[in-house]
Design a protein around this motif. Structure first.
Motif, PDB file in Angstrom:
ATOM      1  N   PHE A   6       1.585  63.224  68.246  1.00  0.00           N
ATOM      2  CA  PHE A   6       2.585  64.104  68.859  1.00  0.00           C
ATOM      3  C   PHE A   6       3.339  64.116  68.942  1.00  0.00           C
ATOM      4  N   VAL A   7       3.712  62.762  68.898  1.00  0.00           N
ATOM      5  CA  VAL A   7       5.490  62.733  68.905  1.00  0.00           C
ATOM      6  C   VAL A   7       6.114  62.981  67.990  1.00  0.00           C
ATOM      7  N   VAL A   8       5.513  61.901  66.666  1.00  0.00           N
ATOM      8  CA  VAL A   8       6.169  61.924  65.600  1.00  0.00           C
ATOM      9  C   VAL A   8       5.972  63.581  65.261  1.00  0.00           C
ATOM     10  N   VAL A   9       5.212  64.411  65.008  1.00  0.00           N
ATOM     11  CA  VAL A   9       5.147  65.830  64.845  1.00  0.00           C
ATOM     12  C   VAL A   9       6.233  66.694  65.209  1.00  0.00           C
ATOM     13  N   PHE A  10       6.703  66.635  66.932  1.00  0.00           N
ATOM     14  CA  PHE A  10       7.496  67.926  67.552  1.00  0.00           C
ATOM     15  C   PHE A  10       8.738  66.814  66.542  1.00  0.00           C
ATOM     16  N   ALA A  11       8.820  65.768  66.844  1.00  0.00           N
ATOM     17  CA  ALA A  11      10.432  65.243  66.131  1.00  0.00           C
ATOM     18  C   ALA A  11      10.604  65.449  64.679  1.00  0.00           C
ATOM     19  N   PHE A  12       8.902  65.879  64.226  1.00  0.00           N
ATOM     20  CA  PHE A  12       9.745  65.960  62.695  1.00  0.00           C
ATOM     21  C   PHE A  12       9.889  67.919  62.463  1.00  0.00           C
ATOM     22  N   ALA A  34      11.355  69.275  65.526  1.00  0.00           N
ATOM     23  CA  ALA A  34      12.638  69.675  66.272  1.00  0.00           C
ATOM     24  C   ALA A  34      13.922  69.318  65.303  1.00  0.00           C
ATOM     25  N   ILE A  35      14.097  68.422  63.637  1.00  0.00           N
ATOM     26  CA  ILE A  35      14.310  67.830  63.609  1.00  0.00           C
ATOM     27  C   ILE A  35      14.912  69.410  62.099  1.00  0.00           C
ATOM     28  N   THR A  36      13.193  69.335  61.325  1.00  0.00           N
ATOM     29  CA  THR A  36      13.646  70.031  60.738  1.00  0.00           C
ATOM     30  C   THR A  36      13.653  71.560  61.023  1.00  0.00           C
ATOM     31  N   GLN A  37      13.543  71.998  61.994  1.00  0.00           N
ATOM     32  CA  GLN A  37      13.356  73.671  62.052  1.00  0.00           C
ATOM     33  C   GLN A  37      14.902  73.573  63.620  1.00  0.00           C
ATOM     34  N   LEU A  46       8.236  76.695  72.503  1.00  0.00           N
ATOM     35  CA  LEU A  46       7.311  75.625  73.235  1.00  0.00           C
ATOM     36  C   LEU A  46       6.260  76.119  74.611  1.00  0.00           C
ATOM     37  N   VAL A  47       6.210  77.746  75.181  1.00  0.00           N
ATOM     38  CA  VAL A  47       5.620  78.584  75.735  1.00  0.00           C
ATOM     39  C   VAL A  47       4.609  79.139  74.824  1.00  0.00           C
ATOM     40  N   ASN A  48       4.487  79.171  73.725  1.00  0.00           N
ATOM     41  CA  ASN A  48       3.532  80.024  72.792  1.00  0.00           C
ATOM     42  C   ASN A  48       3.149  79.006  72.606  1.00  0.00           C
ATOM     43  N   ILE A  49       3.570  77.831  71.666  1.00  0.00           N
ATOM     44  CA  ILE A  49       3.065  76.317  71.517  1.00  0.00           C
ATOM     45  C   ILE A  49       1.867  76.279  72.679  1.00  0.00           C
ATOM     46  N   VAL A  50       1.931  76.479  73.875  1.00  0.00           N
ATOM     47  CA  VAL A  50       0.853  76.181  74.867  1.00  0.00           C
ATOM     48  C   VAL A  50      -0.181  77.582  74.743  1.00  0.00           C
ATOM     49  N   THR A  51       0.571  78.401  74.637  1.00  0.00           N
ATOM     50  CA  THR A  51      -0.447  79.709  75.326  1.00  0.00           C
ATOM     51  C   THR A  51      -1.924  79.407  73.594  1.00  0.00           C
ATOM     52  N   GLN A  52      -0.997  79.244  72.940  1.00  0.00           N
ATOM     53  CA  GLN A  52      -1.528  79.527  71.389  1.00  0.00           C
ATOM     54  C   GLN A  52      -3.284  79.175  71.461  1.00  0.00           C
ATOM     55  N   ALA A  53      -2.256  77.800  72.146  1.00  0.00           N
ATOM     56  CA  ALA A  53      -3.616  76.348  72.879  1.00  0.00           C
ATOM     57  C   ALA A  53      -4.693  76.554  73.383  1.00  0.00           C
ATOM     58  N   THR A  54      -4.527  77.671  74.285  1.00  0.00           N
ATOM     59  CA  THR A  54      -4.912  77.671  75.039  1.00  0.00           C
ATOM     60  C   THR A  54      -6.712  77.921  75.064  1.00  0.00           C
ATOM     61  N   SER A  60      -4.724  68.975  71.526  1.00  0.00           N
ATOM     62  CA  SER A  60      -5.398  70.744  71.408  1.00  0.00           C
ATOM     63  C   SER A  60      -3.881  71.345  70.941  1.00  0.00           C
ATOM     64  N   LEU A  61      -2.846  70.344  72.101  1.00  0.00           N
ATOM     65  CA  LEU A  61      -1.321  70.829  71.908  1.00  0.00           C
ATOM     66  C   LEU A  61      -1.220  70.159  70.831  1.00  0.00           C
ATOM     67  N   PHE A  62      -1.219  69.688  70.082  1.00  0.00           N
ATOM     68  CA  PHE A  62      -1.220  68.799  69.014  1.00  0.00           C
ATOM     69  C   PHE A  62      -1.478  69.453  67.727  1.00  0.00           C
ATOM     70  N   MET A  63      -2.457  70.141  67.432  1.00  0.00           N
ATOM     71  CA  MET A  63      -3.071  71.104  66.808  1.00  0.00           C
ATOM     72  C   MET A  63      -2.027  72.893  66.743  1.00  0.00           C
ATOM     73  N   SER A  64      -2.497  73.004  67.841  1.00  0.00           N
ATOM     74  CA  SER A  64      -1.590  74.181  68.019  1.00  0.00           C
ATOM     75  C   SER A  64      -0.403  73.843  67.275  1.00  0.00           C
ATOM     76  N   MET A  65       0.568  73.121  68.285  1.00  0.00           N
ATOM     77  CA  MET A  65       1.980  72.915  67.299  1.00  0.00           C
ATOM     78  C   MET A  65       2.134  72.671  65.731  1.00  0.00           C
ATOM     79  N   ILE A  66       0.909  72.182  64.969  1.00  0.00           N
ATOM     80  CA  ILE A  66       1.353  71.711  63.348  1.00  0.00           C
ATOM     81  C   ILE A  66       0.806  73.382  63.121  1.00  0.00           C
ATOM     82  N   ASN A  67      -0.327  74.369  63.990  1.00  0.00           N
ATOM     83  CA  ASN A  67      -0.062  76.123  63.075  1.00  0.00           C
ATOM     84  C   ASN A  67       1.652  76.598  63.156  1.00  0.00           C
ATOM     85  N   TYR A  68       2.241  76.041  64.870  1.00  0.00           N
ATOM     86  CA  TYR A  68       3.343  76.931  64.669  1.00  0.00           C
ATOM     87  C   TYR A  68       4.438  76.484  63.813  1.00  0.00           C
ATOM     88  N   GLY A  69       4.616  75.218  63.950  1.00  0.00           N
ATOM     89  CA  GLY A  69       5.597  74.336  63.035  1.00  0.00           C
ATOM     90  C   GLY A  69       5.811  75.024  61.331  1.00  0.00           C
TER      91      GLY A  69
END
Length: 325
Positions: free
Chosen positions: A29-35, A37-40, A50-58, A283-292
């Motif tokens: 989670f930390v590695v993908v978030f940092a990636f 955050a740096i690239t986008q 960030l709110v969209n990531i959490v809501t879409q993970a629901t 689940s947040l990890f997967m949502s973050m990947i999708n959104y990123g």
């Protein structure tokens, strides 16, 4: 001649192996978030994103709670994606017929629990593998979802239903986030603090020993599959509320994300070991990947390729950690 000696793993080595296994999802989670955050940059770090990531993970989070219990038994439920669609369509049709949001919600949840009951009965009484049973019901339920409305979507216009299951907010917090927190908290409490959770883990560890100790193994298994069906149905209600409608395609791509979230989160495929918090983070990890990937401008095909590679690597690392313990 010198004879090489093979030393047994030290206590420290075993501890490190277990630590790696237990923290795969958090490291990822930390590695993908940092990636991202740096690239986008700011577009990814904004509060809205960030709110969209959490809501879409629901919906994934809700289904992951049920899946934790299923995998803790050493079983699998492939029918949850199809159950999402059928429950959402049932609720939407009940809402049109009655105009009462609570009747619609109960109808949707009842459908999910019924699918879980059918799965549980065939697995425990007919003694068929859960993979085969839920593979069959996955197709059966998907066909029912398509047949019930003849492939047509059903709009959801009731304001109360929409507020409770998608568009509402409590003290400024989106209702979807509230649903995630409440369901995850209940799931953790049942798994770790209640007798039922202990029975689930005991059956997953050794069903024969659990039966000898007085645990009603058949009842536990049926209850777990009903719970899995109910959480999938709740995810369907949340989809219908958020999208203001239901269609037979809801949940069709969620199964892989749910299983990946739960496995990467620390729940063993072979049963007897589970992590509810890890599944939520997964689940947040997967949502973050999708959104990123969406923010990166990748096409749908490219997103599927990258997502599949990331999931494969993450699950491989998680399972390798388990073997090394």
């Amino acid at each position: 001649m010198t004879i090489a000696r093979t030393e047994a793993p030290t206590g420290k080595g075993v501890l490190l192996a277990r630590s790696w296994r237990d923290h795969v999802v958090y490291i990822g989670f930390v590695v993908v978030f940092a990636f991202f955050a740096i690239t986008q940059g700011p577009s990814f770090l904004s509060g809205t994103t960030l709110v969209n990531i959490v809501t879409q993970a629901t919906p994934i989070t809700i289904m992951a709670v049920g899946a934790v219990f299923v995998l803790s038994l050493g079983e699998i439920d492939l029918s949850i994606g199809s159950t999402v669609a059928l429950a959402a369509l049932t609720a939407a049709l009940a809402l049109q017929a009655t105009g009462a949001w609570w009747i619609a919600a109960l109808a949707g949840l009842a459908v999910g629990a019924a699918v879980g009951l059918v799965n549980g009965l065939f697995i425990t009484l007919v003694r068929l593998p859960s993979f085969l049973v839920t593979l069959a019901t996955m197709g059966l339920v998907a066909g029912l979802a398509q047949q019930v409305t003849n492939l047509q979507s059903v709009p959801v216009t009731d304001q109360a239903f929409g507020w409770i299951f998608g568009a509402g907010a409590v003290a400024g917090v989106p209702i979807l986030i509230v649903w995630s927190v409440v369901v995850a908290a209940i799931g953790w409490h049942v798994l770790r603090q209640r007798r039922f959770g202990a029975h689930v883990l005991a059956v997953g560890n050794n069903a024969s020993a659990a039966r000898v100790s007085g645990i009603r193994v058949t009842r536990v298994r049926i209850a777990v599959f009903m719970l899995s069906g109910a959480t999938a149905a709740l995810a369907g209600l949340l989809y219908a509320g958020r999208l203001a409608g239901a269609t037979y395609t809801l949940g069709t791509t969620d199964l892989m994300s749910v299983l990946a979230a739960v496995i990467v989160g620390g729940t063993a495929l072979t049963g007897g070991r589970a992590s509810m918090i890890g599944a939520v983070v997964g689940s947040l990890f997967m949502s973050m990947i999708n959104y990123g990937l969406l923010l990166a401008g990748l096409t749908v095909a490219q997103q599927e390729i990258v997502r599949g590679i990331i999931i494969l690597i993450a699950v491989s690392l998680s399972l390798r950690g388990k073997k090394g313990s």
